[in-house]
Design a protein around this motif. Structure first.
Motif, short mmCIF file in Angstrom:
data_model
loop_
_atom_site.label_atom_id
_atom_site.label_comp_id
_atom_site.label_asym_id
_atom_site.label_seq_id
_atom_site.Cartn_x
_atom_site.Cartn_y
_atom_site.Cartn_z
N UNK A 1 3.75 10.02 -9.96
CA UNK A 1 2.77 10.19 -11.04
C UNK A 1 2.06 11.35 -11.23
N UNK A 2 1.31 11.66 -10.25
CA UNK A 2 0.64 12.70 -9.87
C UNK A 2 1.77 14.06 -10.05
N UNK A 3 2.69 14.09 -9.55
CA UNK A 3 3.56 15.28 -9.49
C UNK A 3 4.09 15.60 -10.93
N UNK B 1 3.35 5.84 -2.97
CA UNK B 1 4.28 6.56 -3.46
C UNK B 1 4.42 7.06 -4.93
N UNK B 2 4.13 5.50 -5.47
CA UNK B 2 4.09 5.75 -6.98
C UNK B 2 2.87 6.60 -7.42
N UNK C 1 0.86 -1.17 -0.14
CA UNK C 1 0.10 0.06 0.03
C UNK C 1 0.93 1.41 0.03
N UNK C 2 1.78 1.07 0.66
CA UNK C 2 2.93 2.40 0.83
C UNK C 2 3.33 2.77 -0.72
N UNK C 3 3.96 1.57 -1.07
CA UNK C 3 4.52 1.58 -2.43
C UNK C 3 3.87 2.34 -3.54
#
Length: 269
Positions: A34-36, A29-30, A24-26
Protein backbone atom coordinates in the motif's frame (compact mmCIF):
# COMPACT_ATOMS: atom_id res chain seq x y z
CA UNK A 1 -1.68 -54.09 29.98
CA UNK A 2 0.52 -51.54 28.28
CA UNK A 3 -0.61 -48.66 26.09
CA UNK A 4 1.52 -47.10 23.39
CA UNK A 5 0.81 -43.42 24.06
CA UNK A 6 2.04 -41.08 21.33
CA UNK A 7 5.23 -39.24 22.17
CA UNK A 8 4.52 -35.53 22.59
CA UNK A 9 6.24 -33.32 20.06
CA UNK A 10 7.69 -30.03 21.27
CA UNK A 11 6.93 -26.95 19.18
CA UNK A 12 8.68 -23.61 19.44
CA UNK A 13 5.33 -21.79 19.22
CA UNK A 14 1.75 -22.77 19.84
CA UNK A 15 -0.70 -22.97 16.96
CA UNK A 16 -2.20 -19.64 18.01
CA UNK A 17 1.18 -17.94 18.15
CA UNK A 18 2.06 -19.31 14.71
CA UNK A 19 -1.18 -18.02 13.21
CA UNK A 20 -0.65 -14.62 14.80
CA UNK A 21 2.91 -14.53 13.43
CA UNK A 22 1.74 -15.27 9.88
CA UNK A 23 -1.03 -12.70 10.27
CA UNK A 24 1.56 -10.12 11.32
CA UNK A 25 3.77 -10.87 8.32
CA UNK A 26 0.79 -10.69 5.97
CA UNK A 27 -0.23 -7.32 7.44
CA UNK A 28 3.33 -6.03 7.04
CA UNK A 29 3.47 -7.10 3.38
CA UNK A 30 0.06 -5.55 2.71
CA UNK A 31 1.12 -2.30 4.37
CA UNK A 32 4.36 -2.25 2.35
CA UNK A 33 2.46 -2.73 -0.92
CA UNK A 34 0.00 0.00 0.00
CA UNK A 35 2.79 2.45 0.92
CA UNK A 36 4.66 1.64 -2.30
CA UNK A 37 1.55 2.35 -4.38
CA UNK A 38 0.92 5.56 -2.47
CA UNK A 39 4.50 6.81 -2.94
CA UNK A 40 4.56 5.99 -6.64
CA UNK A 41 1.10 7.26 -7.49
CA UNK A 42 2.48 10.38 -9.20
CA UNK A 43 5.81 8.94 -10.33
CA UNK A 44 6.68 9.54 -13.98
CA UNK A 45 8.40 6.28 -14.87
CA UNK A 46 9.78 7.68 -18.12
CA UNK A 47 12.01 9.94 -16.02
CA UNK A 48 12.99 7.01 -13.79
CA UNK A 49 14.03 4.87 -16.76
CA UNK A 50 16.10 7.79 -18.06
CA UNK A 51 17.79 8.39 -14.68
CA UNK A 52 20.94 6.25 -15.27
CA UNK A 53 21.69 8.10 -18.49
CA UNK A 54 21.19 11.49 -16.83
CA UNK A 55 23.33 10.47 -13.84
CA UNK A 56 26.11 9.33 -16.16
CA UNK A 57 25.92 12.63 -18.07
CA UNK A 58 26.15 14.74 -14.89
CA UNK A 59 28.90 12.51 -13.54
CA UNK A 60 30.87 13.03 -16.73
CA UNK A 61 30.54 16.79 -16.43
CA UNK A 62 31.84 16.68 -12.84
CA UNK A 63 35.23 15.31 -13.84
CA UNK A 64 37.80 16.53 -13.59
CA UNK A 65 36.94 18.76 -10.61
CA UNK A 66 37.72 22.46 -10.99
CA UNK A 67 40.86 22.50 -8.83
CA UNK A 68 41.38 26.20 -9.47
CA UNK A 69 38.02 26.87 -7.82
CA UNK A 70 39.39 25.83 -4.42
CA UNK A 71 40.77 29.33 -3.84
CA UNK A 72 37.18 30.58 -3.56
CA UNK A 73 36.26 27.90 -1.01
CA UNK A 74 38.68 28.63 1.83
CA UNK A 75 36.62 31.46 3.33
CA UNK A 76 33.27 29.58 3.10
CA UNK A 77 35.00 26.53 4.59
CA UNK A 78 36.26 28.64 7.51
CA UNK A 79 32.71 29.98 7.95
CA UNK A 80 31.38 26.42 8.00
CA UNK A 81 33.83 25.36 10.72
CA UNK A 82 32.96 28.48 12.75
CA UNK A 83 29.24 27.78 12.41
CA UNK A 84 29.72 24.23 13.66
CA UNK A 85 32.03 25.22 16.52
CA UNK A 86 30.08 28.22 17.81
CA UNK A 87 26.78 26.38 17.42
CA UNK A 88 28.15 23.46 19.41
CA UNK A 89 29.32 25.80 22.18
CA UNK A 90 25.86 27.38 22.37
CA UNK A 91 24.25 23.94 22.46
CA UNK A 92 26.56 22.77 25.25
CA UNK A 93 25.99 25.92 27.33
CA UNK A 94 22.22 25.44 27.25
CA UNK A 95 22.15 21.64 27.31
CA UNK A 96 24.13 21.17 30.53
CA UNK A 97 21.61 22.87 32.87
CA UNK A 98 18.73 21.36 30.91
CA UNK A 99 20.21 17.89 31.41
CA UNK A 100 20.42 18.40 35.18
CA UNK A 101 16.82 19.60 35.21
CA UNK A 102 15.68 16.59 33.17
CA UNK A 103 17.52 13.87 35.09
CA UNK A 104 15.41 12.02 37.66
CA UNK A 105 18.06 12.18 40.37
CA UNK A 106 18.95 15.89 40.01
CA UNK A 107 15.77 17.66 38.94
CA UNK A 108 14.29 20.02 41.55
CA UNK A 109 10.74 18.98 40.60
CA UNK A 110 9.67 15.78 38.84
CA UNK A 111 6.15 17.06 38.37
CA UNK A 112 6.80 20.49 36.84
CA UNK A 113 10.46 21.17 36.02
CA UNK A 114 11.38 17.77 34.54
CA UNK A 115 8.49 17.67 32.02
CA UNK A 116 9.40 21.17 30.82
CA UNK A 117 13.05 20.17 30.39
CA UNK A 118 12.05 17.02 28.51
CA UNK A 119 9.72 19.07 26.30
CA UNK A 120 12.62 21.37 25.41
CA UNK A 121 14.80 18.36 24.57
CA UNK A 122 12.12 16.75 22.39
CA UNK A 123 11.39 20.03 20.60
CA UNK A 124 15.06 20.56 19.78
CA UNK A 125 15.53 17.01 18.53
CA UNK A 126 12.32 16.97 16.50
CA UNK A 127 13.22 19.90 14.23
CA UNK A 128 16.09 19.44 11.81
CA UNK A 129 18.84 22.06 11.70
CA UNK A 130 17.91 22.90 8.10
CA UNK A 131 14.37 23.76 9.20
CA UNK A 132 15.74 25.81 12.09
CA UNK A 133 17.91 27.66 9.57
CA UNK A 134 14.90 28.33 7.31
CA UNK A 135 12.97 29.82 10.22
CA UNK A 136 15.90 31.89 11.46
CA UNK A 137 16.75 33.24 7.99
CA UNK A 138 13.16 34.44 7.77
CA UNK A 139 13.36 36.03 11.25
CA UNK A 140 16.87 37.53 11.48
CA UNK A 141 17.90 37.46 7.84
CA UNK A 142 20.50 35.44 5.94
CA UNK A 143 24.06 35.08 7.21
CA UNK A 144 26.29 33.20 9.58
CA UNK A 145 24.31 34.18 12.70
CA UNK A 146 21.28 32.24 11.49
CA UNK A 147 23.47 29.20 10.87
CA UNK A 148 25.14 29.38 14.29
CA UNK A 149 21.84 29.65 16.15
CA UNK A 150 20.29 26.87 14.03
CA UNK A 151 23.14 24.51 14.87
CA UNK A 152 22.93 25.52 18.53
CA UNK A 153 19.19 24.89 18.75
CA UNK A 154 19.55 21.50 17.13
CA UNK A 155 22.46 20.55 19.41
CA UNK A 156 20.62 21.28 22.66
CA UNK A 157 18.32 18.26 22.47
CA UNK A 158 21.03 15.84 21.35
CA UNK A 159 23.54 16.79 24.04
CA UNK A 160 20.97 17.19 26.84
CA UNK A 161 19.34 13.81 26.17
CA UNK A 162 22.58 11.82 26.24
CA UNK A 163 23.90 13.82 29.18
CA UNK A 164 20.83 13.45 31.39
CA UNK A 165 20.89 9.70 30.72
CA UNK A 166 24.52 9.67 31.86
CA UNK A 167 23.52 11.60 35.01
CA UNK A 168 20.81 9.05 35.81
CA UNK A 169 23.35 6.20 35.53
CA UNK A 170 25.85 7.57 38.07
CA UNK A 171 26.83 5.71 41.22
CA UNK A 172 24.58 7.32 43.83
CA UNK A 173 26.66 5.99 46.71
CA UNK A 174 29.26 8.64 45.92
CA UNK A 175 26.55 11.30 46.07
CA UNK A 176 25.38 10.06 49.45
CA UNK A 177 28.95 9.98 50.75
CA UNK A 178 29.60 13.60 49.78
CA UNK A 179 26.21 14.68 51.07
CA UNK A 180 26.93 13.00 54.43
CA UNK A 181 29.84 15.38 54.95
CA UNK A 182 27.39 18.30 55.07
CA UNK A 183 28.15 19.52 51.55
CA UNK A 184 25.74 21.91 49.86
CA UNK A 185 23.80 21.02 46.72
CA UNK A 186 26.31 22.79 44.49
CA UNK A 187 29.20 20.98 46.21
CA UNK A 188 27.48 17.62 45.75
CA UNK A 189 27.17 18.30 42.02
CA UNK A 190 30.75 19.54 41.82
CA UNK A 191 32.43 16.72 43.77
CA UNK A 192 30.11 13.72 43.31
CA UNK A 193 28.25 14.07 40.00
CA UNK A 194 30.49 16.06 37.66
CA UNK A 195 33.55 13.77 37.99
CA UNK A 196 31.39 10.77 37.04
CA UNK A 197 29.84 12.33 33.94
CA UNK A 198 32.85 14.33 32.73
CA UNK A 199 34.14 11.66 30.30
CA UNK A 200 30.63 11.24 28.85
CA UNK A 201 30.27 15.02 28.58
CA UNK A 202 33.44 15.41 26.53
CA UNK A 203 32.62 12.44 24.35
CA UNK A 204 29.08 13.71 23.64
CA UNK A 205 30.25 17.27 22.95
CA UNK A 206 32.98 16.25 20.51
CA UNK A 207 30.66 13.78 18.79
CA UNK A 208 28.05 16.52 18.35
CA UNK A 209 30.68 18.90 16.95
CA UNK A 210 31.61 16.23 14.43
CA UNK A 211 27.94 15.93 13.39
CA UNK A 212 27.59 19.72 13.20
CA UNK A 213 30.49 19.95 10.76
CA UNK A 214 28.44 17.85 8.35
CA UNK A 215 25.19 19.70 8.96
CA UNK A 216 26.71 23.17 8.64
CA UNK A 217 27.94 22.41 5.12
CA UNK A 218 24.38 22.46 3.76
CA UNK A 219 22.88 25.36 5.73
CA UNK A 220 24.04 27.78 3.06
CA UNK A 221 21.47 26.26 0.70
CA UNK A 222 18.85 28.25 2.63
CA UNK A 223 21.04 31.34 3.15
CA UNK A 224 22.63 30.50 6.50
CA UNK A 225 26.26 30.84 5.36
CA UNK A 226 29.09 28.41 4.79
CA UNK A 227 29.94 26.13 1.90
CA UNK A 228 26.28 25.68 1.11
CA UNK A 229 26.15 29.14 -0.49
CA UNK A 230 28.89 28.18 -2.95
CA UNK A 231 27.18 24.86 -3.58
CA UNK A 232 23.86 26.54 -4.26
CA UNK A 233 25.47 29.02 -6.68
CA UNK A 234 27.30 26.27 -8.56
CA UNK A 235 24.17 24.15 -8.84
CA UNK A 236 22.16 27.13 -10.10
CA UNK A 237 24.67 27.75 -12.92
CA UNK A 238 25.11 24.01 -13.68
CA UNK A 239 28.84 24.29 -12.98
CA UNK A 240 29.20 20.59 -12.24
CA UNK A 241 33.01 20.60 -12.03
CA UNK A 242 32.74 23.25 -9.29
CA UNK A 243 30.16 21.09 -7.53
CA UNK A 244 32.62 18.19 -7.65
CA UNK A 245 35.31 20.41 -6.12
CA UNK A 246 32.95 21.41 -3.31
CA UNK A 247 32.19 17.74 -2.67
CA UNK A 248 35.92 17.03 -2.43
CA UNK A 249 36.37 19.84 0.11
CA UNK A 250 33.38 18.64 2.15
CA UNK A 251 34.70 15.08 2.13
CA UNK A 252 38.14 16.22 3.24
CA UNK A 253 36.65 18.35 6.02
CA UNK A 254 34.52 15.48 7.30
CA UNK A 255 37.51 13.11 7.30
CA UNK A 256 39.60 15.60 9.28
CA UNK A 257 36.76 16.22 11.76
CA UNK A 258 36.35 12.45 12.21
CA UNK A 259 40.07 12.13 12.98
CA UNK A 260 40.04 15.05 15.41
CA UNK A 261 36.94 13.82 17.24
CA UNK A 262 38.33 10.29 17.50
CA UNK A 263 41.62 11.53 18.96
CA UNK A 264 39.85 13.80 21.45
CA UNK A 265 37.53 11.01 22.58
CA UNK A 266 40.52 8.70 23.07
CA UNK A 267 42.23 11.36 25.15
CA UNK A 268 39.33 12.13 27.49
CA UNK A 269 37.51 8.82 27.82
Amino acid sequence: MTTNAPTPVWHYRTRKQTLLGWLGWFSLVALTVFCWQLMNENTIWAFVSDAPEQAADIGGRMFPPAWSYIDQLWEPLWDTINIATLGTLIGVAVAVPVAFLAANNTTPSRRFVRPLALLLIVTSRSINSLIWALLLVAVIGPGLLAGVIAIGLRSIGFIAKLLYEAIEEIDFNQVEAVRATGASGAQVIDYAIVPQILPAFWGISVFRWDINIRESTILGLVGAGGLGIQLSASLATLAWNQVAMIFVVILGTVIVSEWVSARVRQAVI
